[in-house]
Structures are given as structure tokens and as C-alpha cells.
Design a protein around this motif. Structure first.
Motif, PDB file in Angstrom:
ATOM      1  N   GLY A 222       0.888  -1.203  -0.034  1.00  0.00           N
ATOM      2  CA  GLY A 222       0.159   0.074  -0.128  1.00  0.00           C
ATOM      3  C   GLY A 222       0.756   1.249  -0.048  1.00  0.00           C
ATOM      4  N   ALA A 233      -9.236   0.762   3.239  1.00  0.00           N
ATOM      5  CA  ALA A 233      -8.917   0.014   2.499  1.00  0.00           C
ATOM      6  C   ALA A 233      -9.432  -1.037   1.766  1.00  0.00           C
ATOM      7  CB  ALA A 233      -7.341  -0.747   3.140  1.00  0.00           C
ATOM      8  N   ARG A 234      -9.310  -1.643   0.734  1.00  0.00           N
ATOM      9  CA  ARG A 234      -9.937  -2.300  -0.019  1.00  0.00           C
ATOM     10  C   ARG A 234      -8.903  -3.435  -0.787  1.00  0.00           C
ATOM     11  NH1 ARG A 234     -15.148  -3.107  -1.424  1.00  0.00           N
ATOM     12  NH2 ARG A 234     -15.466  -4.756  -3.012  1.00  0.00           N
ATOM     13  N   VAL A 235      -9.154  -4.727  -0.582  1.00  0.00           N
ATOM     14  CA  VAL A 235      -8.142  -5.734  -1.084  1.00  0.00           C
ATOM     15  C   VAL A 235      -8.931  -6.551  -2.208  1.00  0.00           C
ATOM     16  CG1 VAL A 235      -6.693  -5.732   0.845  1.00  0.00           C
ATOM     17  CG2 VAL A 235      -8.543  -7.151   0.798  1.00  0.00           C
ATOM     18  N   ASP A 236      -8.082  -7.387  -2.937  1.00  0.00           N
ATOM     19  CA  ASP A 236      -8.775  -8.256  -3.975  1.00  0.00           C
ATOM     20  C   ASP A 236      -9.365  -9.208  -3.462  1.00  0.00           C
ATOM     21  OD1 ASP A 236      -7.469  -6.388  -5.678  1.00  0.00           O
ATOM     22  OD2 ASP A 236      -6.129  -7.568  -6.499  1.00  0.00           O
ATOM     23  N   THR A 458      -2.783  -1.206  -2.886  1.00  0.00           N
ATOM     24  CA  THR A 458      -3.876  -0.566  -2.051  1.00  0.00           C
ATOM     25  C   THR A 458      -3.609   1.031  -1.557  1.00  0.00           C
ATOM     26  OG1 THR A 458      -5.832  -0.466  -0.492  1.00  0.00           O
ATOM     27  CG2 THR A 458      -3.631  -1.183   0.346  1.00  0.00           C
ATOM     28  N   GLU A 459      -4.334   1.847  -1.498  1.00  0.00           N
ATOM     29  CA  GLU A 459      -3.938   3.069  -1.162  1.00  0.00           C
ATOM     30  C   GLU A 459      -4.718   3.688  -0.060  1.00  0.00           C
ATOM     31  OE1 GLU A 459      -4.288   5.841  -4.545  1.00  0.00           O
ATOM     32  OE2 GLU A 459      -2.480   5.017  -5.614  1.00  0.00           O
ATOM     33  N   THR A 885     -10.807  -2.378   6.475  1.00  0.00           N
ATOM     34  CA  THR A 885     -10.548  -2.935   5.474  1.00  0.00           C
ATOM     35  C   THR A 885     -11.719  -3.932   4.937  1.00  0.00           C
ATOM     36  OG1 THR A 885      -8.142  -2.917   6.132  1.00  0.00           O
ATOM     37  CG2 THR A 885      -8.827  -4.453   4.550  1.00  0.00           C
ATOM     38  N   SER A 887     -13.247  -6.469   1.333  1.00  0.00           N
ATOM     39  CA  SER A 887     -13.410  -7.077   0.103  1.00  0.00           C
ATOM     40  C   SER A 887     -14.623  -7.287  -0.394  1.00  0.00           C
ATOM     41  CB  SER A 887     -12.460  -8.287   0.351  1.00  0.00           C
ATOM     42  OG  SER A 887     -13.294  -9.378   0.977  1.00  0.00           O
TER      43      SER A 887
END
Length: 910
Positions: A222, A233-236, A458-459, A885, A887
Motif C-alpha cells: 500500500g 482499504a480495499r483488497v482483491d 491499495t491506497e 479493510t 473485500s
């Protein structure tokens, strides 16, 4: 997220733009189905009703007491006392007993009888309703527990859980399908309960914790950017893993190769690097390797080193002279040359060389796994092919099957992984037995290590982070040296150097310095400090061992004592105010006062890393500080093989951190004995200690004999310098194996590095409050938005409502809810168990406990082995409502590893 408290007036930490996000494999909502919500509501109702009936009973008991005291009728008195006793004990009277007592009262005083009758009728009605409500719990809890067990069997099929289980616990993975097929409505037997508890442990680890291991927890790169996305945050949804063979398994293969006389003859050998002549002796660094146990889940070979001396005999001199001419020889060639040169029996020469190999004077460097061998199995194949021998080419070829199996493992489903693991274990065993002729093939229980990327990138908003955390975290950083476990050793090493070489002194023989330091001082010093307790039985701080009367150690002691005194005062104020809430605020004045005591200990270049969790709370977001340590790029090093180009990016980024005229150089610690130490190249240079061969190009290797150590009296610090480069050298360590486990020489060099370990123990030396029912509590401790310590509750196992033999499930569950309610514990906690009387490392890591889940409570109780155990419960913070966070499947528990640094300018001492 915007805090509603003012920013702390302290220097803000300079946060580096890149961070690592550690993400739990399953969303936290996954485990909700393991709870029994209706049973929890039933328990709350019963406990509330019990409190109400008890309060009504106390008032009724007072009324009966007055009637008893006002009567001279002995029969009436005995009857009323028996009734009052039942009510006081919250027990229904025997049938007819209440009516009989009231009849006697009315016969004497109708008005008093009426008042008592109304109160008693009301109490009896409430008590009977409580009894009815209480009786309904058994069926309700049984029904919900069956549903929870059915949900547990469903969760057992979760891909991220099952993909990691063959690596973490092959035994559980093999038994799990049988458990899943069993009937959830049938109470489990002893074997099934054990499987159930193990499954729960791994499931909670996958949904509630952030310790990277395969798909239990993934990692994502990130950056803090200029965007306005805030701190969510968002993760795959799709994760990619990379696997590596356990380096211990590779070590067992190479040991079998070296042990075979025929193959050993073809191996290139070299003298121990860094050897030298010292009067009538040859000196070198000897390494001892103590192999780990193959049948344990986590194993690594322990390495020790020491300066060693051999007498300069004619044979040894001739041998070393040959190496000076030819650098590297094959073992067989060396044996033949020695037999011819010494006109000696070949068998005696072979024994002599084997002895030199055993004591490390002669080595086989080509078969070692080095820290930058990010694919150690492929590296071994390359080394074997480079030998140019048919047997080596054949062995390298046979290693292609395990290598292909490891590649297939990454994309395999759980069943495929199980099969591939069995094939890999068999393949490695056959290689040792059939190909290498080894007797009793040894294969570690844990064969593969997998790291998993939870997406590429992620940013988070740099501005939002700055507003929330930068200033308070920077203020906390100023007091971290007071908690640094390595700082006393660094101060002591500098004191030893100055005592021996004087102010502004210089040492050009570092190997002898390290040897003398340990022989003359440090080993005995460490044996004394190992017995030291930070606080005595009365909670009084115990000063550091200060054999050299160093003022810096006295300053460190003063800083620590100041912190303890201020925390004691805050604790006393909190205890004196019952309505002070669940938090203690550590203000900037306290931190400033402690930091002022540490001013003489600051080394200038001190990059730090923090593991934090963001609690997304409306109006009052928090940053929970889990762990702090010093170093460069450490949060990323283990995961460089997951992200293409990450090592080059980190290498380029570190240049801006350095003081003028300084370079970073990695201290590797020698041959790799744990996969945790494998990583890409992250420094321009490396320090090559005696006994090591180096991994970088020669121009980037700094050999120990090129280094000298000088004391800079102006800054009062030790400066490591390279004569060839004409620059200061800053040693750094990038492995995940704790530095204390490294050999003596690299461990001593790290006393000159920014490496530090600073566990923030805010309650050390602060007495506990009065216990309630054997339980003592601590409030949350925070500075601004940064939480330094979570709320906690400590209790001996003896006061916990552990299940008694034969106890009914509903009574046991109700007892736990009463315990939680009485002591104000949250619904979800993490429990750490200290059980010195138990065999094994019981409770070494925090265990997730869900008070709404009988399955969770049962698994937790099974961890308490002896009556002497003590349990510390800590609040889950952030809780399930504060996760930042997400998904596509929901909200995940996550942890940020962020780096901070303050650019420094230094005078370059010559």
C-alpha cells in the motif's frame, strides 16, 4: 475518519509513503454463525431477572426481619426465619411453607400480614417466572449449539482455510473431512472434540488475526497517496501465493551429499573465509549448527560461532598455501594432493581432511542456502549442475519433480494440495535413501512455506493519516528507547570500547574486538542480565547491570523510573474516581518528561516501523499500536518474492534516509536455517563476516577486515567505517529470525545498527488494583488517538467459571455470562494464558474468545491445563464494528506495518 480531539503538540513522525497491509483471510462476519444469539439473550434475561428477584428478595427479607423482631411467638419466629432464609438464598420455599407463615402473621397482625403477603406474592411470582425462564435454556442452547456445529462444518470447507491447513497441520487436514461428514446433532466424542477445537483455532486465526501464513493471512502493498479515499482499504477477492521448500529440508539433502565419500570427493572446498595467521596459530571463525527437530511444526537449525585457533603445523601450512594459490579445489583433488605432498597414507589424509571439514576450517560453500536465494530449491539445482558431475546432474534432474510439484501446489485445490504434499514428502525421502544412499532419511514435518498476496496494491489518504496518527505517534516514538530491549547492550558495548580504546579511539581488528568483548565481558554480563527481573516483588524498578558505571545506563534507568512514577500517579487518580471511565490519557507533558531523560541516548539515524490497527469509530477513530521496532525495510523483506520489482524499489528508496557519507550494509547472519530469513536484495552493500562467502558482486561486499570502528567523541557514538569506501557503514538486519538467535559475530555488529525492539509495557511497576472476585482490571491507555494498551482483565484459573464435571451445558454457559457481566468484559476478547505448570508452550499466543459461542468457550477452556494458570483477557480493538479493510466478501481484520524516519545530518568523522 476525523478525530474529535485536538492534535498532540509533539513533533510529527515523518511517515514513509509505502506500507504493508496484513489481512485476515476470511471476513470477520464468517464466524458469526458460531454464536448462539438466542441463548445469549436468554442468559442476559435470566441474569437480569436474577438480579431483580434478588433485589426484591432483599427488600422482602428486611420486611420479614422486622416481623421476626417484633414477635414474641417462638413458633412464628422459627417459621418466618426459615422463610426468610429461603428468600435470602434465592430459593423457592417448600410447598405450603409461605402460606403457613403468612397465615400465622395475619392471625397476629392483619395489616402486617397483608403487606408481607403482597411482597411475598410478587417475589414468588417473579421467582417462579425466573425458574421457568431458567428451565427453558437447556433446550434453547442445545438447539443453537447444533446449528453452530453445522455452521462450523460449513466453514470447514472455506477455501482459504483448507488451502493453508495442509501446510499448517497436515494431521488435522487429513481428519477434517471425516469430522465434516459426522452428524452435527450428535454430541462429539473425545476425538471429535479435539478435532473441533483445532478447527476452531485455525478458523479464528483465519478470520480474527493477522499473522501472515499462507491463506490464513495475506499481505498487500500500500501507499499513502494524495487522494481523498480516507483510511478505508480495499483488497482483491483473488489472492496469489508463492511457495518455497523448507530450507531445513534442503539442508538435510546437502548433508547427505557431503556425508557420502564418493560425492564428497567431487565437491569444491575452500578454507573458512576470513582466516588468518596469528603468531604460531591459525585463527578463523568456527560455526556450530544444532539441528532442529524434524517432527515439530516449526523448526530451524541454531547457529553459533566463535573465534577458533589451530596450531600452525606443517601440514596445515602447506594446505593453506595451496589454497592461497588456487582458491578453490575439489575435495578429492585436495586429498590426493595432500597424500602426494606429505607422502602419507591416503586413508590418513582423508581422515585429516574430514576433521578439518567437521570443525569448519575447510568448507563446502556451494551447497549453502543464502539469504537472497528466494527460490532455494532452484538455487540448489543450479549449484548441483555447476559441479559438472553426472551424479550431480542426475540429482538436479530428480529435484525437478519436487520443484514442479511445488509450482502446482500454488494453484491446487485443497484435495490436490493434500496429494501433492504426500508426493513431495515421499519424493524427498526417496532422494535421500535411493539417490544418496542415506540411512534413516530425515524430512521435516513442515515441508513448505507459502506467502500470499492479497492483491497488488491499495491506497490510503496521506492527509487522513497525518491528521489521525502522525503527531501522537511521533510523540510516542520519543519514549520508545526507554522500552528498547537492545539499548542496554548497545550502551554497554560502546562503554567497553571506550574503556579499552579511549575517547576517539580506533580498532582495526574487529574480529579480535568481538572475541575479547565476549570472552572478557559480555558473556558474563549476559548471564547476569538474564537473571534480572525488571521489577522486584514490590514493583520497584531494578536498575540495569552497570558494571562500567556508564552515565547513559543511569539515564536510561531514570527515564524508565520516571515513566513508572507518572503511570502510577495516573493509575491512582483513575482508581480514586469511580466514574473516570474505561480510559487513561497519557498527555504530552508525561512523554516530554520521559523523552528529556533520553536525550543523551539518541543516535540520530533511527528509522522505525510500527504495526498498528485502525479502529474506525465514529467521531473518535483510534490507531492501536501493537508493536514497534527499529530498522530499514523490515516490514517488506520477507515478502519481496511476492511483488515483482519491490526489492529494487525499496533499495532505491533507502538512499534518501541515510546521513551524508554513509551506506547501508546488510548483516545476513551466515547460512540460512529458516525460510523467515529469505528475501530480495534491499541494500547496496553487505558485510561479509569470516565464514561467509557473500551474495552480492565483489564490489558490493564489505569484508570484515576492511572495516574499522572509531569513537566519535563529539557525538559520543561508535562509527563503523570501510577503509576501501571511505564511508560510514550502517549495518542492518532484514531477516525475520530474531537477532538474538544469530551467531555471535553478526549479533555483535547489530549493536552498531538502528535495529531495536521496543515492546511498550505501560503497566510495568504499576500495582494492580483491588481484585473483584479474584479479577483485576486495567483501563485502556492512549495518547491522543494512539492506543498504547488495550483494556485488560487478569484472573487466576481458579476463579474462572470453568466447566465442572457433570455440569449441564446451560448452567455452564450461564456462569460464563455472569462472569463476563460481573467484570465488564466485552463480548469478544483475546486471552493469553500463562501456565508454567503445563507441559509445552501453552497459551504463548493470544487466543480469540467469543463469549456468545459455547464452542469458543469450550476450546478456550481446553487450553488451561493446570490450576496454577493465569489468564489475561484483552479487549478486541478494533472490534467487528470498527474494521476499515473490506473485500467483496465483507470486512476483514487488518494490520498496517508503517515506517517512519527523520532525516539526519551528521559530521563525517575521519
Amino acid at each position: 475518519m476525523t478525530p474529535d480531539h485536538p492534535a498532540t503538540a509533539a513533533p510529527a513522525a515523518v511517515t514513509r509513503p509505502r506500507f504493508m497491509l496484513r489481512v485476515a483471510g476470511l471476513p470477520l462476519d464468517s464466524v458469526r454463525g458460531l454464536r448462539c444469539p438466542d441463548s445469549r439473550r436468554w442468559a442476559d434475561d435470566v441474569l437480569r431477572a436474577t438480579e431483580q428477584v434478588r433485589a426484591d428478595g432483599e427488600r422482602l427479607a428486611d420486611l420479614l426481619h422486622d416481623l421476626v423482631g417484633g414477635s414474641e411467638d417462638e413458633t412464628l419466629r422459627r417459621t418466618l426465619l426459615a422463610l426468610r432464609r429461603d428468600i435470602f438464598n434465592n430459593r423457592l420455599p417448600r410447598p405450603g411453607a409461605a402460606d403457613h407463615a403468612l397465615g400465622l402473621v395475619r392471625g397476629i397482625d392483619a395489616a402486617a400480614g397483608t403487606r408481607a403477603g403482597e411482597a411475598l406474592t410478587s417475589w414468588l411470582a417473579g421467582r417462579r417466572r425466573l425458574e421457568e425462564r431458567r428451565a427453558a435454556g437447556a433446550a434453547l442452547l442445545a438447539e443453537e449449539t447444533v446449528r453452530a456445529r453445522a455452521h462450523l462444518r460449513t466453514l470447514a470447507g472455506e477455501e482459504r482455510l483448507r488451502r493453508a491447513l495442509p501446510l499448517a497441520s497436515p494431521d488435522l487436514d487429513a481428519r477434517l473431512d471425516t469430522y465434516v461428514r459426522s452428524d452435527a446433532a450428535v454430541p462429539p466424542d473425545k476425538k471429535q472434540r479435539k478435532i473441533e477445537r483445532s478447527l476452531l483455532s485455525y478458523l479464528y486465526r483465519t478470520a480474527c488475526k493477522t499473522s501472515p501464513f499462507s491463506t490464513f493471512t495475506g499481505v498487500a502493498l500500500g501507499t499513502f497517496s494524495d487522494g481523498d479515499q480516507g483510511l478505508r482499504a480495499r483488497v482483491d477477492d483473488t489472492w496469489d501465493g508463492r511457495l518455497r521448500l523448507n530450507v531445513a529440508a534442503i539442508g538435510r539433502l546437502t548433508e547427505a551429499v557431503v556425508a557420502d565419500p564418493v560425492r564428497r570427493a567431487d565437491l569444491p572446498v575452500a578454507p573458512a573465509s576470513g582466516w588468518g595467521r596469528d603468531d604460531d596459530r591459525v585463527r578463523y571463525v568456527r560455526r556450530w549448527i544444532t539441528q532442529g527437530e524434524e517432527d515439530t511444526a516449526v523448526t530451524f537449525d541454531a547457529v553459533k560461532d566463535r573465534l577458533f585457533f589451530l596450531r600452525r603445523s606443517g601440514t596445515l601450512e602447506r594446505l593453506l598455501g595451496l589454497f592461497e594459490e588456487r582458491t578453490t579445489l575439489r575435495y578429492g583433488e585436495l586429498a590426493d594432493w595432500l597424500a602426494e605432498d606429505r607422502d602419507a597414507d591416503p586413508q590418513e589424509c582423508a581422515q585429516y581432511l574430514r576433521a578439518l571439514l567437521d570443525i569448519g576450517m575447510v568448507q563446502v560453500p556451494c551447497l549453502r542456502t543464502e539469504v537472497h536465494d528466494t527460490d532455494p530449491l532452484r538455487a540448489l539445482q543450479d549449484s548441483l549442475r555447476g559441479l559438472g558431475r553426472p551424479w550431480a546432474d542426475r540429482l538436479a534432474g530428480r529435484l525437478a519433480d519436487p520443484a514442479s510439484g511445488i509450482e502446482a501446489f500454488a494453484g491446487a485445490d485443497p484435495a490436490g494440495r493434500r496429494a501433492l504434499m504426500g508426493e513431495l514428502r515421499t519424493s524427498l525421502r526417496l532422494l535421500q535413501e535411493e539417490e544418496l544412499g542415506a540411512e534413516g532419511a530425515r524430512v521435516p514435518q513442515t515441508l513448505l512455506y507459502e506467502d500470499v498476496a492479497a492483491g497488488r496494491h491499495t491506497e490510503l489518504s496521506a492527509a487522513a493519516w497525518e491528521r489521525l496518527a502522525a503527531a501522537p505517534l511521533g510523540a510516542v516514538e520519543r519514549v520508545l528507547p526507554a522500552f528498547d530491549l537492545t539499548l542496554p547492550q548497545r550502551i554497554t558495548f560502546k562503554g567497553f570500547f571506550v574503556a579499552r580504546y579511549g575517547q576517539g579511539g580506533r580498532c582495526d581488528d574487529l574480529l579480535k574486538l568481538v572475541h575479547d568483548f565476549h570472552e572478557d565481558f559480555f558473556d558474563q554480563y549476559m548471564s547476569f542480565t538474564a537473571k534480572r527481573t525488571t521489577f522486584d516483588a514490590d514493583g520497584t524498578y531494578v536498575p540495569e547491570e552497570n558494571w562500567l558505571a556508564l552515565p547513559q545506563l543511569k539515564a536510561l534507568d531514570t527515564a524508565r523510573q520516571t515513566f513508572v512514577e507518572r503511570m502510577r500517579a495516573l493509575w491512582a487518580d483513575w482508581e480514586a474516581d469511580p466514574g473516570s471511565g474505561e480510559e487513561i490519557q497519557v498527555d504530552g507533558e508525561l512523554l516530554d518528561e520521559v523523552a528529556a531523560r533520553l536525550d543523551t541516548l539518541r543516535g540520530g539515524f533511527a528509522p522505525l516501523a510500527h504495526h498498528v490497527q485502525i479502529a474506525d469509530r465514529p467521531g473518535d477513530p483510534l490507531v492501536v499500536l501493537n508493536r514497534s521496532y527499529g530498522g530499514v525495510s523490515f516490514p517488506f523483506s520477507r515478502f519481496t518474492h511476492l511483488f515483482d520489482g519491490l526489492d529494487e524499489q525499496l533499495l532505491a528508496a533507502t538512499a534518501e534516509l541515510l546521513p551524508a557519507g554513509a551506506v547501508l550494509a546488510e548483516v545476513t547472519g551466515g547460512p540460512v536455517t529458516s525460510n523467515l530469513n529469505l528475501h530480495g536484495r534491499l541494500t547496496e552493500y553487505e558485510i561479509v563476516c569470516p565464514g561467509e562467502r557473500g551474495t552480492l558482486p565483489e564490489a558490493n561486499r564489505i569484508h570484515l577486515d576492511d572495516l574499522h570502528l572509531v569513537h566519535d567523541p563529539g557525538a559520543d557514538r561508535l562509527v563503523l567505517r570501510s577503509t576501501r569506501l571511505g564511508k560510514e557503514v550502517v549495518p542492518v538486519y532484514l531477516g525475520y529470525l530474531v537477532p538474538l538467535a544469530l551467531p555471535e559475530l553478526p549479533r555483535t555488529l547489530l549493536l552498531l545498527s538502528p535495529t531495536s525492539m521496543s515492546p511498550l509495557n505501560v503497566w510495568g511497576g504499576v500495582p494492580e488494583g483491588a481484585a473483584t472476585g479474584g479479577v483485576t482490571g486495567r483501563p485502556r491507555v492512549r495518547h491522543g488517538s494512539v492506543v498504547l494498551d488495550r483494556r485488560s482483565w487478569s484472573a487466576p484459573a481458579a476463579v474462572l467459571p470453568l466447566r465442572a464435571p457433570g455440569a449441564a451445558d446451560d448452567a455452564w454457559f450461564l456462569d460464563w455470562q455472569a462472569f463476563r457481566r460481573t467484570h465488564g468484559l466485552p463480548d469478544r476478547v483475546f486471552a493469553t494464558i500463562a501456565d508454567s505448570g503445563a507441559r509445552g508452550a501453552t497459551g504463548a499466543k493470544p487466543t480469540y474468545v467469543d463469549f456468545d459461542s459455547p464452542l469458543s468457550l469450550g476450546a478456550f477452556e481446553a487450553l488451561i491445563r493446570t490450576a496454577g494458570a493465569r489468564v489475561v483477557f484483552r479487549e478486541m480493538l478494533p472490534d467487528e464494528n470498527g474494521l476499515h479493510t473490506v473485500s467483496g466478501r465483507g470486512h476483514h481484520v487488518a494490520e498496517l506495518a508503517v515506517e517512519t524516519a527523520t532525516p539526519v545530518e551528521r559530521t563525517d568523522p575521519s
